[in-house]
Write a protein that holds these residues in place. Structure first.
Motif, PDB file in Angstrom:
ATOM      1  N   GLY A 103      45.529  36.171  39.774  1.00 14.43           N
ATOM      2  CA  GLY A 103      46.271  34.950  39.488  1.00 14.43           C
ATOM      3  C   GLY A 103      46.078  33.824  40.469  1.00 14.43           C
ATOM      4  O   GLY A 103      46.316  32.657  40.127  1.00 14.43           O
ATOM      5  N   SER A 104      45.640  34.138  41.674  1.00 13.17           N
ATOM      6  CA  SER A 104      45.479  33.093  42.681  1.00 13.17           C
ATOM      7  C   SER A 104      44.413  33.543  43.685  1.00 13.17           C
ATOM      8  O   SER A 104      44.738  34.117  44.737  1.00 13.17           O
ATOM      9  CB  SER A 104      46.817  32.823  43.384  1.00 13.17           C
ATOM     10  N   TRP A 105      43.168  33.286  43.358  1.00 10.74           N
ATOM     11  CA  TRP A 105      42.063  33.706  44.219  1.00 10.74           C
ATOM     12  C   TRP A 105      41.935  32.726  45.383  1.00 10.74           C
ATOM     13  O   TRP A 105      41.735  31.529  45.177  1.00 10.74           O
ATOM     14  CB  TRP A 105      40.759  33.765  43.433  1.00 10.74           C
ATOM     15  N   PRO A 106      42.055  33.212  46.621  1.00  9.57           N
ATOM     16  CA  PRO A 106      42.059  32.300  47.783  1.00  9.57           C
ATOM     17  C   PRO A 106      40.714  31.638  48.020  1.00  9.57           C
ATOM     18  O   PRO A 106      39.656  32.201  47.720  1.00  9.57           O
ATOM     19  CB  PRO A 106      42.433  33.229  48.951  1.00  9.57           C
ATOM     20  N   GLY A 107      40.774  30.433  48.569  1.00  7.77           N
ATOM     21  CA  GLY A 107      39.547  29.720  48.890  1.00  7.77           C
ATOM     22  C   GLY A 107      38.722  30.443  49.927  1.00  7.77           C
ATOM     23  O   GLY A 107      37.487  30.397  49.906  1.00  7.77           O
ATOM     24  N   THR A 108      39.384  31.082  50.872  1.00  3.51           N
ATOM     25  CA  THR A 108      38.700  31.889  51.881  1.00  3.51           C
ATOM     26  C   THR A 108      39.287  33.298  51.827  1.00  3.51           C
ATOM     27  O   THR A 108      40.228  33.620  52.555  1.00  3.51           O
ATOM     28  CB  THR A 108      38.890  31.295  53.295  1.00  3.51           C
ATOM     29  N   PRO A 109      38.778  34.152  50.945  1.00  2.00           N
ATOM     30  CA  PRO A 109      39.375  35.480  50.764  1.00  2.00           C
ATOM     31  C   PRO A 109      39.156  36.385  51.958  1.00  2.00           C
ATOM     32  O   PRO A 109      38.076  36.407  52.558  1.00  2.00           O
ATOM     33  CB  PRO A 109      38.653  36.017  49.526  1.00  2.00           C
TER      34      PRO A 109
END
Length: 252
Positions: A170-176
């Protein structure tokens, strides 16, 4: 697949934005779409709820809310405290079927997770899914802790003979971080269903026109999109071996 149940592994994980993205991708393919929110909690009359947010982001979607309770609680508790009638699974099923008679796709967005109670008898979104015979799209978090929550949701689906359509982050981080990167491979195993999308963090803040243009790039073909899970996962493959892991170059 005229009706899809959208549930989360918890709250505040991007379920409404994913619902809007699925709606936008379907609209782009020329399909008519309705979004049904059985119980909106934490909103007073006149405030735009989750269904309205889906319309704002996705475009010309039919939005229907069956009940609204002002306190941000589980629907059963919120209804009780508001001294209002709760929403029951048969009402959800009837409303969804009516919308399906007039639309190509109906997205039923739950409140929180699959087993959040709608009434004092313990009825849940899973009961509505069973009545409808509808597949369930699971929206999960990206990072640490998501595998257990996803596996528990999948187990609840299996024990009720419900079909998981797939999992969307649902919310893939910009810097995973490392956990999120590894979870791309582990989420399908935990869910017993394919990973069929990853919506970037902050997508809900995009200009609606930009959101609609990009929505299909976040979703796999199962959801009318063009997202390639293999290519997406491969782009983070090098992260699975950390420089400090045993056996890795430079590991001591």
């Amino acid at each position: 697949m005229p009706i899809v149940i959208v549930t989360g592994t918890g709250t505040e994980i991007g379920k409404t934005v994913v619902t809007a993205a699925v709606a936008a991708a379907a609209l782009a393919r020329g399909r008519t779409v309705a979004v049904l929110k059985p119980a909106q909690t934490g909103m007073v009359p006149g405030e735009p709820g989750d269904a309205a947010e889906a319309v704002r982001l996705a475009g010309p979607v039919t939005a229907l809310e069956l009940a609204r309770f002002p306190e941000p609680l589980a629907p059963a508790t919120a209804a009780l405290r508001a001294r209002a009638e709760p929403v029951r699974p048969d009402e959800i099923a009837v409303a969804a079927e009516k919308l399906a008679a007039e639309h190509d796709l109906v997205l039923v967005e739950g409140s929180g997770g699959l087993l959040v109670r709608f009434d004092a008898a313990g009825a849940t979104l899973a009961d509505a899914a069973r009545l409808l015979g509808a597949p369930v799209l699971v929206v999960a978090e990206a990072g640490l802790g998501t595998l257990n929550a996803t596996a528990l949701t999948a187990e609840a689906l299996r024990t009720r003979s419900l079909t998981p359509l797939g999992v969307v982050v649902g919310s893939w981080p910009g810097t995973p971080g490392l956990a999120a990167r590894c979870n791309l491979a582990d989420l399908p195993d935990a869910a017993g269903a394919p990973l069929i999308g990853a919506v970037p963090a902050g997508a809900g803040a995009l200009d609606p026109v930009d959101f609609r243009t990009r929505a299909s790039t976040w979703l796999a073909p199962e959801l009318e999109g063009g997202w390639d899970v293999d290519a997406f996962t491969a782009s983070f493959a090098a992260s699975f071996v950390d420089a400090g892991a045993p056996g890795a170059p430079g590991a001591g």
